[in-house]
Design a protein around this motif. Structure first.
Motif, PDB file in Angstrom:
ATOM      1  N   ALA A 149      -0.986   0.864  -6.093  1.00  0.00           N
ATOM      2  CA  ALA A 149      -0.077  -0.030  -5.542  1.00  0.00           C
ATOM      3  C   ALA A 149       1.282   0.258  -5.086  1.00  0.00           C
ATOM      4  N   GLY A 152       0.922   2.437  -1.848  1.00  0.00           N
ATOM      5  CA  GLY A 152       0.788   1.294  -0.760  1.00  0.00           C
ATOM      6  C   GLY A 152       2.303   0.965  -0.392  1.00  0.00           C
ATOM      7  N   ALA A 153       2.995   0.648  -1.320  1.00  0.00           N
ATOM      8  CA  ALA A 153       4.158  -0.146  -1.216  1.00  0.00           C
ATOM      9  C   ALA A 153       5.148   1.121  -0.658  1.00  0.00           C
ATOM     10  N   TYR A 156       4.516   1.831   2.993  1.00  0.00           N
ATOM     11  CA  TYR A 156       4.988   0.992   4.069  1.00  0.00           C
ATOM     12  C   TYR A 156       6.628   1.048   4.298  1.00  0.00           C
ATOM     13  N   PHE A 176       0.110  -1.989   5.073  1.00  0.00           N
ATOM     14  CA  PHE A 176       0.458  -2.499   3.795  1.00  0.00           C
ATOM     15  C   PHE A 176      -0.674  -3.550   3.454  1.00  0.00           C
ATOM     16  N   VAL A 177      -1.096  -4.532   4.486  1.00  0.00           N
ATOM     17  CA  VAL A 177      -1.951  -5.599   4.312  1.00  0.00           C
ATOM     18  C   VAL A 177      -3.382  -4.765   4.114  1.00  0.00           C
ATOM     19  N   ASN A 179      -4.128  -2.008   3.091  1.00  0.00           N
ATOM     20  CA  ASN A 179      -4.209  -1.303   1.674  1.00  0.00           C
ATOM     21  C   ASN A 179      -4.478  -2.469   0.650  1.00  0.00           C
ATOM     22  N   VAL A 180      -3.506  -3.462   0.713  1.00  0.00           N
ATOM     23  CA  VAL A 180      -3.841  -4.644  -0.339  1.00  0.00           C
ATOM     24  C   VAL A 180      -5.331  -5.048  -0.406  1.00  0.00           C
ATOM     25  N   ASP A 183      -6.673  -2.565  -2.536  1.00  0.00           N
ATOM     26  CA  ASP A 183      -6.247  -2.967  -3.761  1.00  0.00           C
ATOM     27  C   ASP A 183      -7.220  -3.996  -4.791  1.00  0.00           C
TER      28      ASP A 183
END
Length: 669
Positions: A149, A152-153, A156, A176-177, A179-180, A183
């Motif tokens: 996580a 990913g942050a 971004y 980000f989306v 990769n979420v 996740d």
């Protein structure tokens, strides 16, 4: 100092750099922050080197070490610890991540000079490396998810670093989306594995998988495929790949960091780390192999037609990660990790060289407007050629040994893997072609106006800085690229970083010369000692050399084809016109963005509008919020009506109440 202590130092050095830069942002000069950020990663690299030698001093059966800082939770069967796992695989990843990242920081020290967000950039860069190191050193699924996580942050923040560019913020949100979504797959996959094994610890999970699941048990296959969703999203594999080319909106050092040594390699590492699970669920592993093979081909076809310099290299990354995913999913672990390492060297080099060219162009990234930089930027040209030859698999450069070793091992495994290997050679042909198409168009031919100006000793600066993606005019204030541009020929830090990577791109492949050296294979053996396929899949030395030579010939043919069409005397326009339909299909990137927009984005937007206009307004606001508040208002009005202020009315109500209560008890008796 113990090996595990060094592991903690590797992890904590970039965290310390992040915090130190953040807390002194208003106190110290910007250049000091650049030096602090670079020094923090260099310290982590030195600790990783010492960790490597510390492991070598131990017996092979003693090279998997776990260090627990504290127990975060240990209840109802959930065992969560802040713990790191130091073994050959995590050590190799630490060496690659910190080593290449140190050179990228050194490059950034000069390249980003003059940008108003310089301090913020190095804080983000250190945090990104810290996040990746959490991911690769994690000893359990919990810490792995945390690192996953964080990466990913951090991506971004870096992709949308120039936040006043709408294209940059859109690219950051897109990355980000997607990769979420990955996740979510990782977390759900972890749940399936935990439900079966009863532990989150990696080593305990690997010991329990054989007794907790039967081979290809539905729950295990489902869990592994969900884990693959996480790997595909992070490593930009089809169909989760569309964020990767848009990530080029970030500064060039960010592109180099994300695409070479960190984020996109996370999926490869994940599959290699969890290899006992995938070997026990071969159906899921086959899904990984097929997706990797499809990705390497699809990305290569798009790379043939892209005209944005950085995006050509981005699609190359996507394709090369496809080779690695295909390898580790097919139990070709050592070769896959070998290519991960060499790819980090030459891909970081290619991005750095591209950044130097883009700076000479005043920020323009369009290959159609470049040309003739070979004589005015000889160092950048030399580095680009070295990186291109390594990527194309030409001997003796590193990619020659690593990429074609994957294909030789795939051929040795037989069956459907032979088909994948053949398709891998097709991808290698396209790789050589689009790589040197890029080089010939940027460095050969007539000089562009920017190259012409550089030949007179003046570095071009656009009178009005514009967004290379949209052409809109920008300023050079915070949130936009700075006014300065720097090329390797004039910036010592950039030259040192690129020179170091060029050397590694040349000699990095010598670790695995068939019949001569197999250092990486032997080093990784303790990690894969529980694999039934690690030693079983092993082509003969003759077969390996035949595979290498076939790959070299294919690479040479691809380069020759690029020269004939885009080099001296070529007619690229006629070639493009002959294949206009295919060209349009590839230019539109197989219409993946349009398909995702039609199948996912538009239905989601419609559902959101429907929920807002009907369910939320009528039911939530009307029935729940409005209904309950209306009932309360009516009740309060009734109560207010009763409150007349006359004592005789209150006494009468009290008497009626007691009479009713007495009547109830008399009747019930």
């Amino acid at each position: 100092m113990s090996v595990t202590t060094l592991g903690w130092l590797v992890l904590l050095a970039p965290l310390a750099g992040t915090l130190l830069i953040a807390f002194t942002s208003q106190v110290l000069p910007q250049r000091v922050h650049g030096a602090l950020g670079t020094l923090a990663i260099a310290v982590a690299f030195v600790a990783a080197v010492l960790m490597f030698f510390g492991l070598q001093d131990r017996g092979e059966e003693e090279r998997q070490l776990v260090s627990v800082a504290w127990d975060y939770a240990n209840t109802v069967g959930v065992d969560i610890q802040l713990a790191i796992l130091v073994d050959p695989l995590s050590t190799l990843m630490c060496l690659v991540v910190t080593g290449v990242s140190t050179l990228i920081h050194l490059y950034s020290y000069a390249y980003m000079r003059g940008d108003r967000g310089y301090t913020r950039f190095f804080a983000y860069l250190n945090f990104f490396v810290f996040s990746m190191l959490i991911l690769v050193l994690a000893a359990n699924f919990f810490l792995l998810i945390v690192g996953w996580a964080f990466v990913g942050a951090a991506s971004y923040m870096l992709i949308s670093f120039w936040y006043r560019r709408t294209t940059a913020t859109a690219a950051g949100i897109k990355a980000f989306v997607i990769n979420v979504a990955g996740d979510v797959g990782l977390v759900l996959g972890t749940y399936f594995i935990f439900k079966g094994t009863g532990t989150l610890d990696f080593l305990k999970t690997f010991e329990a998988v054989g007794t907790s699941f039967t081979e290809n048990q539905a729950e295990l296959v489902a869990g592994c495929i969900l884990l693959l969703v996480g790997a595909f999203a992070k490593s930009a594999q089809v169909p989760f790949h569309t964020w990767l080319p848009d990530a080029m909106e970030g500064p060039t050092p960010v592109s180099s960091l994300i695409h070479a040594a960190t984020m996109v390699t996370a999926g490869v590492y994940l599959i290699a780390r969890l290899h006992p699970l995938f070997e026990h669920a071969p159906d899921a592993a086959m899904v990984g192999s097929i997706i990797g093979c499809a990705t390497l081909l699809i990305a290569a076809t798009i790379g043939l037609v892209v005209t944005d310099l950085k995006r050509v290299i981005a699609y190359s990354t996507m394709s090369q990660i496809g080779y690695m995913i295909m390898a580790v999913s097919s139990a070709v672990y050592a070769a896959g990790m070998f290519h991960l390492m060499t790819h980090a060297f030459f891909k970081a080099l290619l991005f750095m060289a591209a950044g130097s060219v883009i700076s000479a162009m005043g920020g323009n990234q369009d290959l159609d407007k470049m040309g003739g930089f070979r004589k005015v930027m000889p160092f950048t040209f030399g580095c680009m050629v070295i990186g291109g030859l390594a990527l194309s698999g030409i001997p003796p450069f590193s990619g020659f040994f690593s990429k074609d070793e994957i294909l030789a091992y795939m051929l040795d495994r037989g069956g459907v893997y032979v088909v994948m290997a053949i398709l891998g050679y097709v991808g290698a042909l396209m790789t050589a072609f689009y790589t040197f198409r890029m080089i010939f168009r940027a460095f050969f031919g007539p000089m562009s106006p920017e190259a012409e100006e550089l030949s007179h000793g003046h570095l071009y600066h656009a009178p009005e800085p514009t967004n290379p993606a949209t052409g809109e005019v920008e300023d050079t204030d915070v949130g936009f690229p700075g006014p300065e541009h720097h090329i390797a020929e004039r910036a010592g830090g950039m030259k040192i970083a690129m020179g170091g990577l060029a050397v590694l791109a040349i000699v990095g492949g010598f670790l695995q010369i068939p019949g001569v050296t197999s250092e990486l294979h032997h080093f990784l053996e303790p990690t894969f000692h529980d694999s039934e396929l690690f030693e079983e899949i092993h082509p003969s030395v003759t077969a390996e050399w035949i595979g290498l030579l076939v790959g070299a010939v294919i690479g040479a043919v691809g380069i020759f084809g690029a020269w004939k069409i885009y080099g001296k005397g070529g007619n690229a326009a006629a070639f493009q016109a002959r294949f206009a339909g295919v060209h349009k299909f590839f230019v539109n990137k197989w219409y993946f963005d349009e398909a995702i927009d039609f199948l996912i984005v538009r239905p989601s937007a419609w559902l959101g509008r429907f929920a807002n206009s009907t369910f939320e307004r009528l039911f939530v606001n009307g029935a729940l919020v409005g209904g309950s508040s209306g009932a309360i208002r009516a009740l309060s009005a009734a109560v207010r009506g009763i409150q007349s202020g006359y004592l005789r009315y209150y006494a009468a109500l009290l008497l009626i109440g007691f009479s009713g209560l007495g009547a109830y008890f008399l009747i019930s008796a």
